[in-house]
Design a protein around this motif. Structure first.
Motif, PDB file in Angstrom:
ATOM      1  N   PRO A 153       0.828  -1.215   0.000  1.00  0.00           N
ATOM      2  CA  PRO A 153       0.000   0.000   0.000  1.00  0.00           C
ATOM      3  C   PRO A 153       0.861   1.263   0.000  1.00  0.00           C
ATOM      4  CG  PRO A 153      -0.807  -1.597   1.609  1.00  0.00           C
ATOM      5  CD  PRO A 153       0.500  -2.119   1.106  1.00  0.00           C
ATOM      6  N   THR A 154       0.352   2.290  -0.641  1.00  0.00           N
ATOM      7  CA  THR A 154       1.065   3.565  -0.714  1.00  0.00           C
ATOM      8  C   THR A 154       1.020   4.266   0.641  1.00  0.00           C
ATOM      9  OG1 THR A 154       0.480   3.784  -3.044  1.00  0.00           O
ATOM     10  CG2 THR A 154       1.192   5.778  -1.890  1.00  0.00           C
ATOM     11  N   LEU A 155       2.153   4.781   1.055  1.00  0.00           N
ATOM     12  CA  LEU A 155       2.205   5.527   2.312  1.00  0.00           C
ATOM     13  C   LEU A 155       1.638   6.925   2.116  1.00  0.00           C
ATOM     14  CD1 LEU A 155       5.798   4.549   3.539  1.00  0.00           C
ATOM     15  CD2 LEU A 155       3.629   3.705   4.433  1.00  0.00           C
ATOM     16  N   ASP A 156       0.953   7.415   3.122  1.00  0.00           N
ATOM     17  CA  ASP A 156       0.407   8.774   3.103  1.00  0.00           C
ATOM     18  C   ASP A 156       1.469   9.706   3.681  1.00  0.00           C
ATOM     19  OD1 ASP A 156      -0.956  11.116   3.247  1.00  0.00           O
ATOM     20  OD2 ASP A 156      -2.578  10.377   4.523  1.00  0.00           O
ATOM     21  N   ILE A 157       2.220  10.348   2.783  1.00  0.00           N
ATOM     22  CA  ILE A 157       3.352  11.171   3.215  1.00  0.00           C
ATOM     23  C   ILE A 157       2.904  12.293   4.140  1.00  0.00           C
ATOM     24  CG2 ILE A 157       5.175  12.724   2.403  1.00  0.00           C
ATOM     25  CD1 ILE A 157       5.429  11.014  -0.065  1.00  0.00           C
ATOM     26  N   SER A 158       1.721  12.849   3.868  1.00  0.00           N
ATOM     27  CA  SER A 158       1.245  13.973   4.686  1.00  0.00           C
ATOM     28  C   SER A 158       0.933  13.551   6.116  1.00  0.00           C
ATOM     29  CB  SER A 158       0.001  14.583   4.050  1.00  0.00           C
ATOM     30  OG  SER A 158      -1.067  13.638   4.018  1.00  0.00           O
ATOM     31  N   SER A 159       0.739  12.236   6.343  1.00  0.00           N
ATOM     32  CA  SER A 159       0.397  11.753   7.684  1.00  0.00           C
ATOM     33  C   SER A 159       1.611  11.260   8.455  1.00  0.00           C
ATOM     34  CB  SER A 159      -0.632  10.617   7.582  1.00  0.00           C
ATOM     35  OG  SER A 159      -1.810  11.057   6.958  1.00  0.00           O
ATOM     36  N   LEU A 160       2.770  11.214   7.820  1.00  0.00           N
ATOM     37  CA  LEU A 160       3.946  10.682   8.494  1.00  0.00           C
ATOM     38  C   LEU A 160       4.431  11.639   9.573  1.00  0.00           C
ATOM     39  CD1 LEU A 160       5.981   9.302   5.442  1.00  0.00           C
ATOM     40  CD2 LEU A 160       4.482   8.043   7.004  1.00  0.00           C
ATOM     41  N   PRO A 161       4.923  11.104  10.686  1.00  0.00           N
ATOM     42  CA  PRO A 161       5.434  11.986  11.748  1.00  0.00           C
ATOM     43  C   PRO A 161       6.697  12.705  11.303  1.00  0.00           C
ATOM     44  CG  PRO A 161       5.920   9.701  12.239  1.00  0.00           C
ATOM     45  CD  PRO A 161       5.007   9.677  11.052  1.00  0.00           C
ATOM     46  N   ALA A 162       6.923  13.877  11.896  1.00  0.00           N
ATOM     47  CA  ALA A 162       8.083  14.692  11.528  1.00  0.00           C
ATOM     48  C   ALA A 162       9.340  14.177  12.218  1.00  0.00           C
ATOM     49  CB  ALA A 162       7.828  16.146  11.907  1.00  0.00           C
ATOM     50  N   LEU A 163      10.455  14.272  11.493  1.00  0.00           N
ATOM     51  CA  LEU A 163      11.756  13.929  12.068  1.00  0.00           C
ATOM     52  C   LEU A 163      12.229  15.037  12.997  1.00  0.00           C
ATOM     53  CD1 LEU A 163      13.463  12.564   8.851  1.00  0.00           C
ATOM     54  CD2 LEU A 163      13.008  11.238  10.923  1.00  0.00           C
ATOM     55  N   PRO A 164      13.163  14.740  13.895  1.00  0.00           N
ATOM     56  CA  PRO A 164      13.698  15.803  14.750  1.00  0.00           C
ATOM     57  C   PRO A 164      14.359  16.891  13.903  1.00  0.00           C
ATOM     58  CG  PRO A 164      14.368  13.634  15.540  1.00  0.00           C
ATOM     59  CD  PRO A 164      13.743  13.431  14.193  1.00  0.00           C
ATOM     60  N   PRO A 165      14.427  18.105  14.403  1.00  0.00           N
ATOM     61  CA  PRO A 165      15.065  19.187  13.637  1.00  0.00           C
ATOM     62  C   PRO A 165      16.531  18.859  13.388  1.00  0.00           C
ATOM     63  CG  PRO A 165      14.655  19.862  15.913  1.00  0.00           C
ATOM     64  CD  PRO A 165      13.933  18.561  15.712  1.00  0.00           C
ATOM     65  N   THR A 166      17.018  19.242  12.189  1.00  0.00           N
ATOM     66  CA  THR A 166      18.403  18.919  11.814  1.00  0.00           C
ATOM     67  C   THR A 166      19.296  20.141  11.701  1.00  0.00           C
ATOM     68  OG1 THR A 166      17.857  19.059   9.458  1.00  0.00           O
ATOM     69  CG2 THR A 166      17.648  16.905  10.517  1.00  0.00           C
ATOM     70  N   GLY A 167      18.729  21.296  11.546  1.00  0.00           N
ATOM     71  CA  GLY A 167      19.538  22.486  11.320  1.00  0.00           C
ATOM     72  C   GLY A 167      19.766  23.284  12.579  1.00  0.00           C
ATOM     73  N   PRO A 168      20.355  24.477  12.421  1.00  0.00           N
ATOM     74  CA  PRO A 168      20.574  25.346  13.585  1.00  0.00           C
ATOM     75  C   PRO A 168      19.259  25.892  14.122  1.00  0.00           C
ATOM     76  CG  PRO A 168      21.106  26.496  11.550  1.00  0.00           C
ATOM     77  CD  PRO A 168      20.838  25.064  11.165  1.00  0.00           C
ATOM     78  N   LYS A 169      19.302  26.388  15.345  1.00  0.00           N
ATOM     79  CA  LYS A 169      18.107  26.954  15.965  1.00  0.00           C
ATOM     80  C   LYS A 169      17.642  28.180  15.184  1.00  0.00           C
ATOM     81  CE  LYS A 169      19.274  25.467  20.649  1.00  0.00           C
ATOM     82  NZ  LYS A 169      19.539  25.895  22.031  1.00  0.00           N
ATOM     83  N   PRO A 170      16.317  28.406  15.129  1.00  0.00           N
ATOM     84  CA  PRO A 170      15.798  29.572  14.402  1.00  0.00           C
ATOM     85  C   PRO A 170      16.305  30.877  15.003  1.00  0.00           C
ATOM     86  CG  PRO A 170      14.039  28.020  14.948  1.00  0.00           C
ATOM     87  CD  PRO A 170      15.253  27.571  15.697  1.00  0.00           C
ATOM     88  N   ARG A 171      16.386  31.857  14.157  1.00  0.00           N
ATOM     89  CA  ARG A 171      16.788  33.170  14.671  1.00  0.00           C
ATOM     90  C   ARG A 171      15.714  33.730  15.605  1.00  0.00           C
ATOM     91  NH1 ARG A 171      18.457  36.399   9.144  1.00  0.00           N
ATOM     92  NH2 ARG A 171      20.131  35.034   8.454  1.00  0.00           N
ATOM     93  N   SER A 172      16.127  34.702  16.420  1.00  0.00           N
ATOM     94  CA  SER A 172      15.151  35.383  17.276  1.00  0.00           C
ATOM     95  C   SER A 172      14.356  36.383  16.440  1.00  0.00           C
ATOM     96  CB  SER A 172      15.876  36.131  18.398  1.00  0.00           C
ATOM     97  OG  SER A 172      16.624  37.202  17.858  1.00  0.00           O
ATOM     98  N   ARG A 173      13.182  36.762  16.937  1.00  0.00           N
ATOM     99  CA  ARG A 173      12.359  37.724  16.213  1.00  0.00           C
ATOM    100  C   ARG A 173      13.057  39.084  16.095  1.00  0.00           C
ATOM    101  NH1 ARG A 173       7.250  36.480  15.032  1.00  0.00           N
ATOM    102  NH2 ARG A 173       6.344  34.615  15.956  1.00  0.00           N
ATOM    103  N   VAL A 174      13.891  39.422  17.082  1.00  0.00           N
ATOM    104  CA  VAL A 174      14.597  40.711  17.020  1.00  0.00           C
ATOM    105  C   VAL A 174      15.495  40.754  15.790  1.00  0.00           C
ATOM    106  CG1 VAL A 174      16.282  42.175  18.184  1.00  0.00           C
ATOM    107  CG2 VAL A 174      14.509  41.015  19.503  1.00  0.00           C
ATOM    108  N   LEU A 175      16.237  39.670  15.546  1.00  0.00           N
ATOM    109  CA  LEU A 175      17.121  39.648  14.387  1.00  0.00           C
ATOM    110  C   LEU A 175      16.313  39.683  13.091  1.00  0.00           C
ATOM    111  CD1 LEU A 175      19.830  37.023  15.445  1.00  0.00           C
ATOM    112  CD2 LEU A 175      20.092  39.493  15.258  1.00  0.00           C
TER     113      LEU A 175
END
Length: 666
Positions: free
Chosen positions: A265-287
């Motif tokens: 059966p085809t997997l429903d990609i939109s329903s798959l759980p998200a992987l842990p974040p891989t990149g750097p932390k998001p910038r702050s709103r001030v920046l």
């Protein structure tokens, strides 16, 4: 409320167990939250529904199987697809990978080992027809014992970790037909399709980045008869296995579906759980607010400055981890070595071989300039990098006038840099076999002085240092000459250390043909006695000016030890001495060295002397035992390089570059 829960539970079971199939012949997991998978080891399910086979710690294993066995009778066709991701500690170095498994019994995994065994087998049952499993491995660790093609490959395995078929991880682009590489340790989600045609007994494996349609051309296609694997059993289990080794790693399965006698059966990609974040932390709103308002000139100036700084840092970037602090500070930076060798230019290249390239360098300091030799070797060692660095740190403490001093090391990206004292007169090999213009042949007094020095250095390694050091590659090209023509044994790239009173643990046949002791073909275990054998071949090479193995005019391979023994049988062993040597030489001393070389090359390891005894023979402190040429029994060539020894043990290592060339001894 109870009715609502009942409907939700019913819907979930339909999604993860049968998905339109009958009798458990189809199932789909669009995430694993609430699933009843059979888990063991460190495997578990994260709160958001990721199946985590391993959770980081080293030397651990994890398994996850569909809870009930499936009706595989008569080796029915099957199809499966799954999405996975591997999170390693480094982007270019990883622990072992994971495998999709079909097995008749989950009990086999109870005794399986982590690390290179992927939680599937152990040292005693690898390549065991009674293992009864089929696997598709996604392997991120190169292991020569299992004949891996590289450290980023997909393999098809049956009852063994030696793959029946393997290929670089990647896919064939439908639009261009070109092969696109994929990094298994990129921390990105990738999808794999595995299909078995029971009638044709054919397996195909395809993979692609998650979200890309299944490529029409499979990555792997090979013949596998699952009826022989499953031993005609009616049922089998399907699932996953994974393990870690000496590095932190996490292995995730994001989604999975399976079907017997039909497409998965085809997997429903939109329903798959998200992987842990891989990149750097998001910038702050001030920046995010301030930076767009900054003037273009300031941004451009900062960008240029950052670019120059990063480029400079990357050029000289080194690798140093917390565990290395136990080995003390390193006196060399990559920047110093880069500048000392003029950017590792070809004009500074002293030599190159299977274990790296060596460059001459000049370290400039206020008080004086120091000449060094810098060897660049691959970061992917046949042993763990931590163990390798520990041995390098130990060898820095070796101090002997007849050993090339290892001054230190530096790590950078994918390479290790070893720094040695520079030997201005190069290797002994060139003086014996390829004398340089303007430099005459070595006379006997010089040769004997070099022989005596190398013997002293080996005796120190075997008996006088705090641990036993087995060099494993004693030969003329690894004996370097300092400014005063003293012989110094170098190139410890193959050396192994172990404590006095214990045995070395290595079982790989490495070294150079002609210098390899015959027992290595049976045991694969290096010992001080195997170094003595190589030293015996070295004695004959230096005295006769001939390589340990040569070809005669009829293109037959001739062993130098047999040829010297034949001269002895004819009545004058000294006729084997190099006729090109200038000046006269002491016949008794030449005879002693040649006979000692034959004794050291005895086919029985317990008949060879120790290196301490060798030094005593050379110094005249101990008389050489009386023996005759017939003491050797059958010819050395027959004993050393029988078909069994050559075919079963050496060809594997010749093909991988571990054993040096047969004819040149380089």
């Amino acid at each position: 409320m109870l009715l609502e829960h009942f409907h939700l539970a019913t819907l979930f079971l339909l999604l993860v167990t049968t998905a339109g199939g009958v009798g458990g012949q189809k199932f789909t997991y669009n995430g694993f939250a609430g699933s009843n998978l059979d888990l063991d080891g460190v495997a578990g399910v994260t709160p958001n529904g990721l199946l985590m086979l391993t959770n980081g710690p080293i030397q651990m294993k994890g398994h996850a199987f569909h809870p009930s066995p499936l009706p595989f009778r008569a080796a029915r066709s099957f199809s499966t697809t799954f999405v996975f991701s591997i999170f390693g500690q480094y982007i270019d170095l990883s622990a072992p990978g994971l495998a999709f498994v079909v097995t008749t019994s989950k009990e086999m995994h109870a005794t399986a080992l982590p690390g290179q065994f992927l939680g599937l087998l152990n040292t005693t049952n690898n390549t065991n027809p009674n293992a009864h499993f089929f696997a598709v491995e996604l392997d991120t660790l190169l292991n020569v014992d299992f004949r891996d093609i590289n450290s980023n490959h997909v393999g098809i395995n049956v009852d063994s970790l030696v793959s029946r078929a393997a290929a670089d991880a990647g896919y064939y682009d439908d639009a261009t037909g070109r092969f696109q590489n994929l990094s298994l340790i990129s921390r990105k989600a990738m999808q794999v399709w595995v299909d078995y045609d029971g009638a044709a007994t054919e397996i195909t494996v395809t993979m692609a980045p998650l979200g890309l349609a299944r490529p029409s051309k499979p990555l792997l296609r090979t013949t596998v008869d699952l009826s022989t694997v499953l031993q005609h059993q009616d049922t089998a289990y399907v699932g996953f296995s994974s393990a870690t080794a000496v590095l932190f790693a996490r292995h995730f399965i994001v989604g999975w579906s399976f079907a017997l006698d039909g497409p998965a059966p085809t997997l429903d990609i939109s329903s798959l759980p998200a992987l842990p974040p891989t990149g750097p932390k998001p910038r702050s709103r001030v920046l995010e607010i301030v930076l767009p308002i900054a003037s273009a000139t300031v941004v451009l100036a900062v960008g240029i400055a950052v670019y120059i700084f990063v480029r400079r840092r990357l050029r000289y970037a080194e690798v140093r981890e917390d565990w290395e602090s136990a080995f003390g500070p390193q006196p060399f930076s990559y920047k110093d070595l880069y500048q000392a060798t003029k950017g590792f230019s070809d004009t500074n290249l002293l030599g190159a071989g299977g274990f790296g390239s060596v460059y001459k360098g000049v370290l400039r300091k206020p008080d004086m300039d120091t000449e060094v030799a810098v060897k660049r070797v691959s970061h992917q060692s046949r042993q763990g990098m931590k163990e390798f660095i520990a041995e390098v740190a130990s060898m820095r403490r070796l101090h002997h006038r007849n050993l090339v001093q290892l001054l230190g090391y530096c790590r950078r990206k994918g390479e290790l840099l070893l720094v040695y004292d520079h030997m201005p007169n190069g290797s002994l090999d060139k003086y014996l076999h390829d004398p340089m213009p303007g430099k005459g042949m070595l006379e006997w007094a010089q040769r004997f002085h070099i022989i005596r020095g190398v013997a002293s250095g080996l005796s120190y390694l075997h008996e006088d240092w705090e641990q036993i050091v087995i060099h494993r590659d004693v030969k003329a090209s690894n004996v370097l000459l300092d400014g005063e023509m003293n012989g110094r044994l170098g190139d410890f790239g193959l050396a192994r250390l172990h404590d006095h009173g214990s045995d070395a643990q290595t079982t790989h046949v490495v070294g150079t043909m002609g210098y390899l002791a015959p027992e290595l073909g049976h045991t694969g275990r290096a010992t001080p006695s195997t170094d003595v054998f190589a030293f015996g071949a070295f004695l004959l090479e230096v005295t006769c000016g001939r390589r340990p193995i040569e070809q005669d005019e009829r293109n037959n391979r001739v062993m130098l030890v047999d040829w010297v023994a034949e001269q002895w049988r004819k009545g004058s062993i000294t006729k084997a001495a190099d006729v090109r040597m200038p000046n006269s030489f002491c016949l008794d001393q030449v005879s002693l060295v040649l006979k000692l070389g034959i004794l050291c090359c005895h086919p029985l390891h317990n008949a060879r002397p120790t290196m301490r005894q060798v030094v005593q023979y050379l110094d005249g402190d101990l008389p050489l035992p009386e023996f005759s040429p017939v003491y050797l029994g059958s010819t050395m060539l027959e004993l050393m390089y029988s078909a069994e020894f050559f075919n079963k043990n050496l060809m594997t290592y010749v093909s991988s570059g571990v054993i040096s060339d047969l004819s040149t001894g380089r």
